[in-house]
Design a protein around this motif. Structure first.
Motif, short mmCIF file in Angstrom:
data_model
loop_
_atom_site.label_atom_id
_atom_site.label_comp_id
_atom_site.label_asym_id
_atom_site.label_seq_id
_atom_site.Cartn_x
_atom_site.Cartn_y
_atom_site.Cartn_z
N UNK A 129 1.03 -0.98 -0.42
CA UNK A 129 0.09 0.08 -0.20
C UNK A 129 0.97 1.17 -0.55
N UNK A 130 0.87 2.24 -0.46
CA UNK A 130 1.23 3.23 -0.92
C UNK A 130 0.11 4.65 0.02
N UNK A 131 0.73 5.82 0.19
CA UNK A 131 0.00 6.51 0.28
C UNK A 131 -1.12 7.36 -0.18
N UNK A 132 -0.98 6.78 -1.39
CA UNK A 132 -1.92 7.92 -2.87
C UNK A 132 -3.02 6.80 -2.69
N UNK A 133 -2.89 5.63 -2.03
CA UNK A 133 -3.96 4.97 -2.81
C UNK A 133 -5.05 4.77 -1.17
N UNK A 134 -4.53 5.70 0.07
CA UNK A 134 -5.49 6.89 0.64
C UNK A 134 -6.95 6.64 0.30
N UNK A 135 -8.06 6.57 0.67
CA UNK A 135 -9.39 6.38 -0.12
C UNK A 135 -10.29 6.27 1.18
N UNK A 136 -11.62 6.57 0.22
CA UNK A 136 -13.01 5.74 1.19
C UNK A 136 -12.84 4.51 -0.18
#
Length: 117
Positions: free
Chosen positions: A84-91
């Motif tokens: 996982x990458x920070x850019x995967x942060x989402x709902x």
């Protein structure tokens, strides 16, 4: 008619993994495709993975090689998220589509995934 409930979201460090689950109920016999969408802050909702009733899968380029969509029966679908990458942060939303529709018609309420550095 069809109800979808997601679970498994949370806070994880970059490089870690999470497994999301989607439980479907109701008239699930009308569904031929299920997928996972995500919506990051300030971004449009994006389809990240889908799986058909025949088992065919598709992935957004941004998650290929890291995410895997799967199912174990007609009522539950999973999204395994690795590296996982920070850019995967989402709902993250579970969604379902009927065979006669071109868009996803049923949606879960979403589960938050936050990836920290």
């Amino acid at each position: 008619q069809v109800q979808l409930v997601e679970s498994g979201g949370g806070l994880v460090q970059a490089g870690g993994s999470l497994r999301l689950s989607c439980a479907a109920s109701g008239n699930i016999g009308s569904i031929n495709v299920m997928g996972w969408y995500r919506q990051a802050p300030g971004k449009q909702r994006e389809l990240v993975a889908s799986i058909t009733s025949s088992g065919s899968t598709n992935y957004a380029d941004s998650v290929k090689g890291r995410f895997t969509i799967s199912r174990d029966n007609a009522k539950r679908v999973y999204l395994q998220m690795n590296s996982l990458k920070p850019e995967d942060t989402a709902v993250y939303y579970c969604a379902a589509k009927r065979v006669w529709d071109t868009t996803y018609n049923y949606w879960g309420q979403g589960t938050q995934v936050t990836v920290s550095s």
